[in-house]
Scaffold this motif. Structure first.
Motif, mmCIF file in Angstrom:
data_model
loop_
_atom_site.group_PDB
_atom_site.id
_atom_site.type_symbol
_atom_site.label_atom_id
_atom_site.label_comp_id
_atom_site.label_asym_id
_atom_site.label_seq_id
_atom_site.Cartn_x
_atom_site.Cartn_y
_atom_site.Cartn_z
ATOM 1 N N ARG A 1 -10.492 -4.295 4.351
ATOM 2 C CA ARG A 1 -10.512 -5.528 3.558
ATOM 3 C C ARG A 1 -11.489 -5.367 2.383
ATOM 4 N N PRO A 2 -11.280 -4.357 1.536
ATOM 5 C CA PRO A 2 -12.260 -4.100 0.464
ATOM 6 C C PRO A 2 -12.256 -5.190 -0.599
ATOM 7 N N ILE A 3 -13.437 -5.449 -1.140
ATOM 8 C CA ILE A 3 -13.623 -6.430 -2.213
ATOM 9 C C ILE A 3 -14.410 -5.754 -3.331
ATOM 10 N N ILE A 4 -13.969 -5.946 -4.568
ATOM 11 C CA ILE A 4 -14.605 -5.330 -5.733
ATOM 12 C C ILE A 4 -15.235 -6.409 -6.607
ATOM 13 N N GLY A 5 -16.498 -6.226 -6.946
ATOM 14 C CA GLY A 5 -17.151 -7.118 -7.888
ATOM 15 C C GLY A 5 -16.894 -6.658 -9.321
ATOM 16 N N ILE A 6 -16.470 -7.584 -10.177
ATOM 17 C CA ILE A 6 -16.165 -7.269 -11.580
ATOM 18 C C ILE A 6 -17.068 -8.119 -12.471
ATOM 19 N N VAL A 7 -17.716 -7.469 -13.420
ATOM 20 C CA VAL A 7 -18.703 -8.141 -14.263
ATOM 21 C C VAL A 7 -18.018 -8.859 -15.419
ATOM 22 N N SER A 8 -18.384 -10.113 -15.643
ATOM 23 C CA SER A 8 -17.845 -10.855 -16.789
ATOM 24 C C SER A 8 -18.685 -10.572 -18.028
ATOM 25 N N GLN A 9 -18.158 -10.988 -19.181
ATOM 26 C CA GLN A 9 -18.902 -10.804 -20.426
ATOM 27 C C GLN A 9 -18.650 -11.968 -21.369
ATOM 28 N N LYS B 1 -16.374 -21.027 -26.233
ATOM 29 C CA LYS B 1 -17.822 -21.180 -26.275
ATOM 30 C C LYS B 1 -18.318 -21.743 -24.939
ATOM 31 N N GLY B 2 -19.440 -21.204 -24.454
ATOM 32 C CA GLY B 2 -19.988 -21.666 -23.198
ATOM 33 C C GLY B 2 -19.311 -21.073 -21.985
ATOM 34 N N HIS B 3 -18.542 -20.007 -22.182
ATOM 35 C CA HIS B 3 -17.840 -19.353 -21.087
ATOM 36 C C HIS B 3 -18.000 -17.833 -21.191
ATOM 37 N N SER B 4 -17.762 -17.153 -20.084
ATOM 38 C CA SER B 4 -17.599 -15.705 -20.097
ATOM 39 C C SER B 4 -16.196 -15.396 -19.584
ATOM 40 N N TYR B 5 -15.783 -14.134 -19.665
ATOM 41 C CA TYR B 5 -14.402 -13.811 -19.295
ATOM 42 C C TYR B 5 -14.318 -12.469 -18.564
ATOM 43 N N ILE B 6 -13.228 -12.311 -17.845
ATOM 44 C CA ILE B 6 -12.805 -11.026 -17.282
ATOM 45 C C ILE B 6 -11.322 -10.875 -17.605
ATOM 46 N N ALA B 7 -10.941 -9.796 -18.248
ATOM 47 C CA ALA B 7 -9.522 -9.540 -18.498
ATOM 48 C C ALA B 7 -8.821 -9.316 -17.161
ATOM 49 N N TYR C 1 -9.412 -14.363 -17.321
ATOM 50 C CA TYR C 1 -10.091 -15.396 -16.542
ATOM 51 C C TYR C 1 -11.298 -15.885 -17.336
ATOM 52 N N PHE C 2 -11.448 -17.194 -17.450
ATOM 53 C CA PHE C 2 -12.584 -17.788 -18.144
ATOM 54 C C PHE C 2 -13.471 -18.512 -17.130
ATOM 55 N N PHE C 3 -14.773 -18.305 -17.254
ATOM 56 C CA PHE C 3 -15.726 -18.892 -16.324
ATOM 57 C C PHE C 3 -16.785 -19.666 -17.102
ATOM 58 N N PRO C 4 -17.116 -20.887 -16.673
ATOM 59 C CA PRO C 4 -18.240 -21.586 -17.301
ATOM 60 C C PRO C 4 -19.529 -20.833 -17.008
ATOM 61 N N LEU C 5 -20.554 -21.078 -17.787
ATOM 62 C CA LEU C 5 -21.824 -20.413 -17.559
ATOM 63 C C LEU C 5 -22.369 -20.782 -16.180
ATOM 64 N N ALA C 6 -23.273 -19.966 -15.669
ATOM 65 C CA ALA C 6 -23.629 -19.966 -14.258
ATOM 66 C C ALA C 6 -23.925 -21.344 -13.654
ATOM 67 N N PRO C 7 -24.716 -22.216 -14.282
ATOM 68 C CA PRO C 7 -24.994 -23.523 -13.646
ATOM 69 C C PRO C 7 -23.728 -24.362 -13.436
ATOM 70 N N GLU C 8 -22.876 -24.439 -14.459
ATOM 71 C CA GLU C 8 -21.634 -25.191 -14.332
ATOM 72 C C GLU C 8 -20.673 -24.493 -13.378
ATOM 73 N N PHE C 9 -20.657 -23.156 -13.405
ATOM 74 C CA PHE C 9 -19.843 -22.365 -12.474
ATOM 75 C C PHE C 9 -20.195 -22.746 -11.033
ATOM 76 N N LYS C 10 -21.481 -22.833 -10.745
ATOM 77 C CA LYS C 10 -21.941 -23.182 -9.394
ATOM 78 C C LYS C 10 -21.493 -24.585 -9.009
#
Length: 385
Positions: free
Chosen positions: A62-70, A77-83, A352-361
């Motif tokens: 059951r492998p899981i890979i962590g992928i870094v956003s940028q 604006k106010g988001h990071s992404y992962i293709a 994939y678009f992610f809000p910055l860490a506080p809003e993400f949480k």
């Protein structure tokens, strides 16, 4: 430089195939044999999952890979992404993805590191100087990877394009180690070094012989970068020379040579300046991405290599609830391929678009509560029974 067409392994495979064909011709197709073979396969699968018998290696199934956003384009604006092509890359080999946001706290980055079985640092365009969110997160993940392996905890990390550049800066401790190259939108062949051509690299030895041959003789390595690592930069930096083996070189439009594949000497850390994910998963007409079936095989086999490395690691989330919180399935990809974004990164079909860490949480907590609310009636009904 040495170029090998891998003819000996190919001939050996042909010989083995012929031998297997002869054996099949003289062996009756008995039902009992088929049942015995099926039973053996089931036993092998259980053995690998439970720790192995007879010296077999234990595998994490059951492998899981962590992928870094940028940060930056194409994210709002106010988001990071992962293709999403990087997510699809690991999924295609039987793994799942967890986003590691580049602006997360060190504590959260380490928590996610301890829950995943490998790290993928994707391509893109970021500031690779200390104090910048993306680079600081990569530096922490590289340090955690080295520490884990030094403690006997096998943990792989792979960098693609920007990821390879970030690795170079992180290991060398020199943010000016990179040079400029004219290699944007330039699918190219690879020129293997003696280490790779002689079978002494984990990365190329794990790929099928025909894939290695195609990478050397056809333009199936999708190069798309303006910066890179000179061979001389490795030779002249003691940290780099001690840490990495250079596996392949490539040439830009004006004849400048750069390192295109490398791997750590002592750690399961590898990097490609080229993009294995694009061949199968990116379709912009603005780029000359190779889509030949043999080029698609490159994508598949690089994914297989990396995920097979991750199966040797046994990090895991603390619970099923935590696993569900971490997985990228909590976020929906956006169809960015139908738009034209200003900036460098305009060639992603989905992101994939992610809000910055506080809003993400905060949003993640809301998603968790919604899942728990959906489960509540079923749990109450089960309790009544």
């Amino acid at each position: 430089m040495h170029r090998s067409r891998q003819t000996a392994p190919a001939l050996l495979l042909c010989a083995l195939a012929a031998l297997a064909g002869c054996a099949a011709a003289v062996r009756p197709p008995a039902v009992a044999q088929a049942q015995a073979a099926a039973g053996a396969l089931q036993l092998e699968s259980r053995s690998k999952h439970s720790g192995g018998k007879g010296g077999e290696e234990k595998l994490n199934l059951r492998p899981i890979i962590g992928i870094v956003s940028q940060l930056g384009d194409p994210a709002p604006k106010g988001h990071s992404y992962i293709a999403s092509s990087y997510v699809k890359l690991v999924e295609s080999a039987g793994a799942r993805a967890v986003p590691i946001l580049c602006d997360m706290s060190k504590e959260e980055v380490e928590r996610r590191f301890k829950a995943v079985n490998g790290i993928l640092i994707p391509g893109g365009a970021q500031d690779l100087r200390p104090g910048q969110p993306f680079f600081d997160t990569v530096q922490q993940l590289v340090d955690l990877t080295i520490e884990a392996n030094d403690n006997g905890n096998y943990f792989p990390l792979h960098g693609v394009c920007l990821g390879m550049e970030a690795l170079s800066v992180a290991v060398s401790r020199n943010h000016s180690i990179l040079s400029d190259y004219d290699s944007e939108n330039l699918p190219s062949p690879l020129f293997l070094t003696d280490i790779a051509a002689s079978g002494r690299s984990r990365f190329f030895s794990a790929l099928p012989p025909q894939v290695v041959e195609h990478l050397q003789t056809r333009p199936y390595a999708m190069e798309n970068h303006a910066h890179g690592l000179a061979w001389t930069a490795v030779e002249e930096n003691p940290r780099m020379k001690e840490f990495f083996d250079v596996l392949s070189l490539s040439v830009d439009r004006v004849g400048k040579v750069y390192v295109s594949t490398m791997e750590a000497k002592k750690y399961p850390i590898s990097a490609t300046q080229w993009h294995p994910e694009k061949n199968a998963f990116e379709w912009t007409p603005d780029k000359d991405i190779p889509h030949h079936p043999d080029a698609i095989e490159v994508t598949q086999e690089v994914a297989n290599f990396f995920v097979s490395e991750a199966r040797r690691n046994f990090h895991a989330p603390a619970s099923q609830d935590e696993e569900e919180d971490l997985l990228i399935y909590n976020w929906a990809p956006s169809y960015t391929g139908k738009h034209k974004y200003k900036g460098e990164e305009v060639d992603f079909v989905e992101s994939y678009f992610f809000p910055l860490a506080p809003e993400f949480k905060r949003q993640l907590a809301a998603k968790r509560q919604a899942r728990q609310a959906q489960r509540a009636p079923a749990a109450a009904a089960a309790a009544e029974e």
